[in-house]
Every structure is written in structure tokens, then in C-alpha cells.
Design a protein around this motif. Structure first.
Motif, PDB file in Angstrom:
ATOM      1  N   LYS A  62       0.749  -1.192   0.039  1.00 34.22           N
ATOM      2  CA  LYS A  62      -0.404   0.028  -0.534  1.00 34.22           C
ATOM      3  C   LYS A  62       1.202   1.390  -0.207  1.00 34.22           C
ATOM      4  O   LYS A  62       0.519   2.289  -0.583  1.00 34.22           O
ATOM      5  N   LYS A  63       2.089   1.407   0.802  1.00 39.09           N
ATOM      6  CA  LYS A  63       3.076   2.095   0.384  1.00 39.09           C
ATOM      7  C   LYS A  63       3.529   2.363  -0.539  1.00 39.09           C
ATOM      8  O   LYS A  63       3.602   3.722  -1.460  1.00 39.09           O
ATOM      9  N   LEU A  64       4.509   0.988  -0.990  1.00 42.06           N
ATOM     10  CA  LEU A  64       4.201   1.896  -2.343  1.00 42.06           C
ATOM     11  C   LEU A  64       3.018   2.229  -3.242  1.00 42.06           C
ATOM     12  O   LEU A  64       3.771   2.969  -4.340  1.00 42.06           O
ATOM     13  N   GLN A  65       2.142   2.210  -3.256  1.00 49.42           N
ATOM     14  CA  GLN A  65       0.820   1.911  -3.901  1.00 49.42           C
ATOM     15  C   GLN A  65       0.824   3.655  -3.843  1.00 49.42           C
ATOM     16  O   GLN A  65       0.980   4.656  -4.732  1.00 49.42           O
ATOM     17  N   ASP A  66       0.304   4.165  -2.681  1.00 48.30           N
ATOM     18  CA  ASP A  66      -0.004   5.167  -2.384  1.00 48.30           C
ATOM     19  C   ASP A  66       1.361   6.140  -3.329  1.00 48.30           C
ATOM     20  O   ASP A  66       0.962   7.389  -3.720  1.00 48.30           O
ATOM     21  N   GLY A  67       2.529   5.897  -3.247  1.00 51.44           N
ATOM     22  CA  GLY A  67       4.281   7.077  -3.637  1.00 51.44           C
ATOM     23  C   GLY A  67       4.148   6.524  -4.932  1.00 51.44           C
ATOM     24  O   GLY A  67       4.126   7.104  -5.602  1.00 51.44           O
ATOM     25  N   TRP A  68       4.076   5.159  -5.446  1.00 54.83           N
ATOM     26  CA  TRP A  68       4.228   5.425  -6.595  1.00 54.83           C
ATOM     27  C   TRP A  68       3.478   4.557  -7.457  1.00 54.83           C
ATOM     28  O   TRP A  68       3.623   4.790  -9.126  1.00 54.83           O
ATOM     29  N   LEU A  69       2.818   3.463  -6.948  1.00 55.53           N
ATOM     30  CA  LEU A  69       2.285   2.222  -8.449  1.00 55.53           C
ATOM     31  C   LEU A  69       1.384   2.654  -9.245  1.00 55.53           C
ATOM     32  O   LEU A  69       0.552   2.521  -9.859  1.00 55.53           O
ATOM     33  N   SER A  70       0.220   4.067  -8.390  1.00 61.66           N
ATOM     34  CA  SER A  70      -0.938   3.995  -8.915  1.00 61.66           C
ATOM     35  C   SER A  70       0.141   5.573 -10.246  1.00 61.66           C
ATOM     36  O   SER A  70      -0.760   5.670 -11.194  1.00 61.66           O
ATOM     37  N   VAL A  75       8.649   2.212  -9.732  1.00 59.77           N
ATOM     38  CA  VAL A  75       9.041   2.290  -8.709  1.00 59.77           C
ATOM     39  C   VAL A  75      10.373   2.782  -8.099  1.00 59.77           C
ATOM     40  O   VAL A  75      10.592   1.650  -9.025  1.00 59.77           O
ATOM     41  N   PRO A  76      10.985   3.828  -8.141  1.00 55.65           N
ATOM     42  CA  PRO A  76      12.435   3.558  -8.710  1.00 55.65           C
ATOM     43  C   PRO A  76      12.978   3.078  -7.544  1.00 55.65           C
ATOM     44  O   PRO A  76      12.703   2.935  -6.553  1.00 55.65           O
ATOM     45  N   PRO A  77      14.264   2.594  -8.046  1.00 51.87           N
ATOM     46  CA  PRO A  77      14.775   1.612  -6.988  1.00 51.87           C
ATOM     47  C   PRO A  77      14.933   1.829  -5.532  1.00 51.87           C
ATOM     48  O   PRO A  77      14.829   1.440  -4.974  1.00 51.87           O
ATOM     49  N   ALA A  78      15.269   3.824  -5.656  1.00 48.47           N
ATOM     50  CA  ALA A  78      16.104   4.355  -3.753  1.00 48.47           C
ATOM     51  C   ALA A  78      14.295   4.204  -3.348  1.00 48.47           C
ATOM     52  O   ALA A  78      14.961   3.984  -1.943  1.00 48.47           O
ATOM     53  N   GLU A  79      13.846   4.541  -4.237  1.00 49.87           N
ATOM     54  CA  GLU A  79      12.002   4.474  -3.542  1.00 49.87           C
ATOM     55  C   GLU A  79      11.747   3.017  -2.338  1.00 49.87           C
ATOM     56  O   GLU A  79      11.401   2.599  -1.238  1.00 49.87           O
TER      57      GLU A  79
END
Length: 143
Positions: A62-70, A75-79
Motif C-alpha cells: 500500500k505504501k508503494l501504491q500510494d507513493g508510486w504504483l498509481s 517504483v524507483p529502486p531508491a524508493e
């Protein structure tokens, strides 16, 4: 044959977690070698997040989705590494989930299948293996 790819896609909720059908293979792009399609390369470079509990891996996803997957599943590797450091229960979590390059046959069952069938730069949906629940970021593939 068709049953596997349909059931995995439905369970995984993400197009990258598919089981290597011709349809998902044709979407492969990025740094793959000439003629290489998803699932046919010899090596994959990946990061992952491993959690014992499904609830925790879902929280990380969910954290990845909220920040990037949407924004297109990239998702940048650093994130991804930041989320891995926060959530992963694997020793690799301290290194941002970095598994480096690994050959086909080194990783077991579903982990290998998802790693070798995730588009470069894409993040898999959460999935279960004998070690727990994972999310994989594919960073590269080569023969």
C-alpha cells in the motif's frame, strides 16, 4: 496451461505477477537482450521485501501504491529500497532488499517464477512462498 496464468493474475492483483503467458511475455521491454522475452532470460537483478505476515506485506505494498504504483507500476529502486528497509524481515532488507543478480534455478518456486516474469522496472503484487510474503522489484535481466 491457461488456467495457471489466469489464476495467478487474479490472485496477484497485478499484471506483473502473471505466470508467463504469451500475453505477458509480449509486454517485456527494457534492457532485455535481443529476442529475450519475459521468463526466458538466464539472470535477473532484483530487490524484494519479505514479511512473515500477510498484513505487513500488504501494508508495504500500500505504501508503494500510494507513493508510486498509481503512476504506472514503476517504483524507483531508491524508493523501493526505503520501503524494504522499513518493512522487510529478510537480512537483505538492510541493503534495501537488494538480491543482486541471480541465475535461474537459484530461487525456489513462486519466487523464481515471479522474479523472471516481472517487467524490468516494475513491481510485483504481493505473493506467498515457503519463506513468507514477498514483493519483487525487477531491476534487470540478461542471458
Amino acid at each position: 496451461m491457461g488456467k495457471d496464468s489466469k489464476s495467478k493474475e487474479a490472485k496477484g492483483k497485478g499484471k506483473q505477477a502473471g505466470g508467463g503467458s504469451d500475453e505477458s511475455a509480449s509486454k517485456g521491454k527494457g534492457k532485455a537482450g535481443k529476442g529475450d522475452v519475459l521468463g526466458t532470460c538466464t539472470y535477473v537483478k532484483a530487490r524484494h521485501i519479505l514479511c512473515e505476515k500477510q498484513g505487513k506485506i500488504n501494508e508495504a505494498y500500500k505504501k508503494l501504491q500510494d507513493g508510486w504504483l498509481s503512476n504506472g507500476d514503476k517504483v524507483p529502486p531508491a524508493e523501493f529500497a526505503k520501503v524494504a528497509q522499513e518493512y522487510s524481515e529478510c537480512p537483505s532488507g538492510k541493503k534495501g532488499g537488494d538480491l543482486g543478480w541471480f541465475p535461474r534455478g537459484k530461487m525456489a518456486g513462486p519466487f523464481q517464477e515471479v522474479a523472471f516474469n516481472t517487467v524490468i522496472g516494475a513491481t510485483s503484487a504481493p505473493f506467498k512462498s515457503t519463506h513468507g510474503y514477498h514483493i519483487i522489484l525487477c531491476e534487470g535481466r540478461k542471458n
